[in-house]
Write an enzyme that holds these catalytic residues in place. Structure first.
Site, PDB file in Angstrom:
ATOM      1  N   ARG A  73       0.875  -1.175   0.000  1.00 12.58           N
ATOM      2  CA  ARG A  73       0.000   0.000   0.000  1.00 12.58           C
ATOM      3  C   ARG A  73       0.909   1.220   0.000  1.00 12.58           C
ATOM      4  NH1 ARG A  73      -0.825   4.669   3.580  1.00 12.58           N
ATOM      5  NH2 ARG A  73      -3.018   5.245   3.485  1.00 12.58           N
TER       6      ARG A  73
ATOM      7  N   ASP B 116       1.689   5.015   0.418  1.00 12.89           N
ATOM      8  CA  ASP B 116       1.166   6.144   1.177  1.00 12.89           C
ATOM      9  C   ASP B 116       1.164   7.430   0.342  1.00 12.89           C
ATOM     10  OD1 ASP B 116       0.521   7.532   3.813  1.00 12.89           O
ATOM     11  OD2 ASP B 116       2.398   8.539   3.272  1.00 12.89           O
ATOM     12  N   ALA B 117       0.066   8.157   0.385  1.00 10.01           N
ATOM     13  CA  ALA B 117      -0.064   9.529  -0.140  1.00 10.01           C
ATOM     14  C   ALA B 117       0.692   9.740  -1.449  1.00 10.01           C
ATOM     15  CB  ALA B 117       0.408  10.516   0.922  1.00 10.01           C
TER      16      ALA B 117
ATOM     17  N   GLU C 259      -2.906   5.140  -1.835  1.00 11.12           N
ATOM     18  CA  GLU C 259      -3.642   6.200  -1.152  1.00 11.12           C
ATOM     19  C   GLU C 259      -3.418   7.445  -1.990  1.00 11.12           C
ATOM     20  OE1 GLU C 259      -3.921   8.691   3.041  1.00 11.12           O
ATOM     21  OE2 GLU C 259      -1.993   7.991   2.307  1.00 11.12           O
TER      22      GLU C 259
ATOM     23  N   ASP D  45     -11.463   6.953   0.102  1.00 11.52           N
ATOM     24  CA  ASP D  45     -11.731   7.938   1.154  1.00 11.52           C
ATOM     25  C   ASP D  45     -13.127   8.539   1.032  1.00 11.52           C
ATOM     26  OD1 ASP D  45      -9.261   7.693   2.431  1.00 11.52           O
ATOM     27  OD2 ASP D  45      -8.318   9.163   1.128  1.00 11.52           O
TER      28      ASP D  45
ATOM     29  N   HIS E 135     -15.739   6.513   2.765  1.00 14.66           N
ATOM     30  CA  HIS E 135     -15.612   6.661   4.219  1.00 14.66           C
ATOM     31  C   HIS E 135     -16.238   7.958   4.682  1.00 14.66           C
ATOM     32  CE1 HIS E 135     -13.625   8.651   7.623  1.00 14.66           C
ATOM     33  NE2 HIS E 135     -13.744   7.473   8.200  1.00 14.66           N
TER      34      HIS E 135
ATOM     35  N   HIS F  50      -6.319   3.903  10.386  1.00 10.35           N
ATOM     36  CA  HIS F  50      -5.431   4.526  11.365  1.00 10.35           C
ATOM     37  C   HIS F  50      -5.526   6.046  11.335  1.00 10.35           C
ATOM     38  CE1 HIS F  50      -2.930   4.924   7.748  1.00 10.35           C
ATOM     39  NE2 HIS F  50      -2.332   5.909   8.379  1.00 10.35           N
TER      40      HIS F  50
ATOM     41  N   ASN G 130      -6.016  10.524  13.897  1.00 12.09           N
ATOM     42  CA  ASN G 130      -5.885  11.964  13.696  1.00 12.09           C
ATOM     43  C   ASN G 130      -6.923  12.766  14.464  1.00 12.09           C
ATOM     44  OD1 ASN G 130      -3.585  11.965  12.117  1.00 12.09           O
ATOM     45  ND2 ASN G 130      -4.711  11.693  10.208  1.00 12.09           N
TER      46      ASN G 130
END
Length: 601
Positions: free
Chosen positions: A261, A263-264, A298, A324, A327, A395, A400
């Site tokens: 996966r 990240d960003a 992501e 996202d 969600h 997470h 956050n």
């Protein structure tokens, strides 16, 4: 296109001893420091320094002295016994005897992902501690474990996104062979293991690349973490790209992870003709054609271009993206929160939810209010549901928050029951955040450990409190926000697995297990049969009615997210799941729903 192996970087053991390779284009002189001796490394051109020492074997400690002064660890270190600033250890990956050498993975349609932070997933906080829980996760119905980043970070506790040595699994969780043993055990149980990797920045402590490879970074691109990583500058960009492509292959080959996966990736800035993400995806597909290897992004930009399929429905580069948007829709509906990016979904959350279920992204090029109405996203309705990893929590969305509250701390349990079924029975790839399967009571807080650098600890502590100063609950007093640098904050985030045996957690676990059984028996066969398309047609503003069509049949989800009863027609479908009384016959009361299966059409 260049293809690299991880062995282009770092130390590699062999019959002739151990070879060492370091790219140090802005250093004048480099020496290998090993076994209390130093050996000058000549410049071979292009910034490369290499040497082979026949007397050096696995277990030796080494580093590099730069310009006669600073001794730094290997940027491609395979293990750091004494943290990020200590000497690196030579590791022989062939020393581990795999018991599941024939494992080739599982199709992505079968994936039910369990996101876990190794340090807090168990009381032990180790690879070995997580290994003990694998049978319970298998019995739950999980098919893939996704580990938060484990690349070596400063200190003993961190989420993992402050890693500075991408090839070194952090010693806080165990040794490299402990990680291999975790993956080996998972494979023996039929579980895949994915790893979260960070290629968009390095953490704030322990990164020494600036001392000898300044061109690893570029001022042409600026990121939230400072100067961007130089993916597109010539000739340095070629080495930088190889460093990270090699890292991906290293985790997939040396440790036999089943997927990664990333990240960003929206923060990976690259103006090359072939973007790094394309090169990365194509390199993995070419190198490992006989394994089920799954690549997940992501990407806040919602770029469908990276998720395209071939004529047979196989991913050309990357399998899926974290969804996202979906969600955010569920969160707004479950909690009523509308601050920050939730504001872009709070105007018509049911309509947005329906579009996400049918097409993947809520925003597909439309103005995004949170970005000053700048267009966000690309058309995604042509992609199959398996191009999207969906979740109610992860997470970020838990950790956050100022107090690390889980969704079960914020939402009505009855509403959460419907959302849970909406997650686990819809045809997208579902992901659970560790402990979600039993509505764990423990929070997941933000924590770091930069000691003895108290200035950095102080900056993190004050920054965390400043971040929430604008929230009404903390405007006058931020003392309730846990100190991220205290060990207590970390320990309070550890799961208590004994909760699973007590009410109400026991009942939530039983329902999650039941839903995943239904998914395995009735939804996965549809996914494997071939996707034809989907349609969402809300019968009224507070209802979702979405039908997915497959070669093997149809799957329909109808949910009443309003206050009153809603008329409902099953249209001959067979009930797979419902939380409505009378099996949903005739009407769906407030916050009830139904999943139905039917014949292909």
């Amino acid at each position: 296109m260049r293809h690299t192996r991880a062995t282009s970087f770092g130390s590699v053991t062999g019959e002739d001893g151990t070879s060492f390779s370091l790219w140090a284009p802005t250093a004048s002189r480099v020496a290998l420091v090993v076994e209390d001796r130093e050996h000058d490394l000549p410049d071979e051109g292009g910034g490369w320094r290499r040497i082979t020492r026949p007397e050096v074997r696995a277990g030796a400690r080494y580093g590099y002295r730069i310009d006669g002064d600073l001794v730094v660890p290997d940027p491609a270190s395979r293990f750091q016994p004494d943290d990020v600033s200590g000497l690196s250890e030579v590791i022989d990956p062939s020393a581990y005897a795999w018991t599941t050498a024939g494992w080739s993975g599982r199709p992505f349609e079968e994936a039910v992902i369990y996101e876990a932070h190794v340090g807090t997933a168990t009381l032990e906080g180790t690879y070995a501690g997580l290994e003990k829980r694998l049978p319970e996760l298998r019995d739950l119905g999980v098919t893939a474990i996704e580990l938060l980043p484990i690349a070596d970070f400063k200190g003993r506790r961190n989420w993992g996104y402050d890693g500075v040595l991408p090839y070194a699994p952090d010693g806080a969780y165990g040794r490299p062979d402990d990680l291999r043993r975790l993956i080996d055990s998972a494979h023996s149980l039929g579980l895949m293991v994915f790893l979260d990797v960070v290629y968009n920045h390095f953490g704030p402590a322990g990164n020494y690349l600036h001392a000898y490879a300044k061109t690893f970074f570029t001022e042409r691109h600026q990121t939230p973490w400072g100067a961007g990583i130089n993916f597109d500058g010539k000739p340095s960009g070629d080495v930088v790209r190889d460093f990270f492509v090699g890292n991906a292959l290293y985790w997939l080959e040396d440790y036999r992870f089943d997927g990664l996966r990333f990240d960003a990736v929206h923060a990976i800035l690259d103006d090359s003709e072939t973007h790094f993400l394309a090169e990365l995806g194509e390199a993995v597909r070419e190198r490992l054609p006989d394994r089920h290897v799954h690549l997940i992004l992501e990407n806040e930009a919602n770029q469908a271009r990276w998720l395209e399929r071939d004529g047979g429905g196989k991913a050309l580069q990357h399998d899926a993206q974290w969804a996202d948007d979906l969600h955010h829709c569920w969160h707004v509906l479950l909690t009523g929160e509308d601050a920050g990016y939730y504001a872009s979904f709070s105007d018509k959350p049911v309509e947005h939810l329906a579009r996400c279920l049918a097409e993947g992204f809520a925003y597909q090029g439309e103005p995004f209010p949170t970005l000053d109405n700048h267009p966000r996203g690309e058309p995604s309705g042509h992609l199959p549901p398996t191009a999207f990893v969906t979740f109610l929590q992860n997470h970020d969305q838990v950790g956050n928050r100022a107090l690390g509250e889980r969704l079960s701390h914020l939402a009505d349990p009855r509403k959460l029951d419907l959302a849970r079924a909406g997650l686990l029975l819809a045809p997208q790839i579902p992901m659970l955040w560790m402990g979600e399967e039993w509505s764990a009571s423990t929070p997941f807080l933000f924590f770091v450990d930069f000691a003895p650098d108290e200035e950095l600890n102080k900056a993190v502590r004050e920054g965390r409190r400043r971040e929430f100063k604008s929230f009404a609950a903390f405007a006058d007093d931020t003392s309730a926000i846990p100190d991220p640098t205290e060990e207590k904050t970390f320990s309070e985030s550890k799961l208590d697995w004994s909760e699973r045996e007590r009410s109400p957690h026991r009942e939530v676990l039983a329902e999650t297990t039941r839903l995943l059984r239904l998914r395995r028996e009735s939804v996965v066969p549809l996914l494997k049969s071939g996707y034809r398309g989907a349609q969402a047609s809300p019968p009224r503003p507070d209802m979702v009615d979405c039908t997915w069509r497959f070669d093997g049949g149809t799957l329909r989800f109808v949910a009443n997210l309003g206050a009153g009863d809603a008329a409902f027609d099953a249209q001959g479908g067979e009930v797979l799941w419902t939380n409505a009384p009378e099996g949903g016959r005739g009407a769906l009361p407030s916050w009830t729903g139904i999943f139905l299966t039917g014949a292909a059409r």
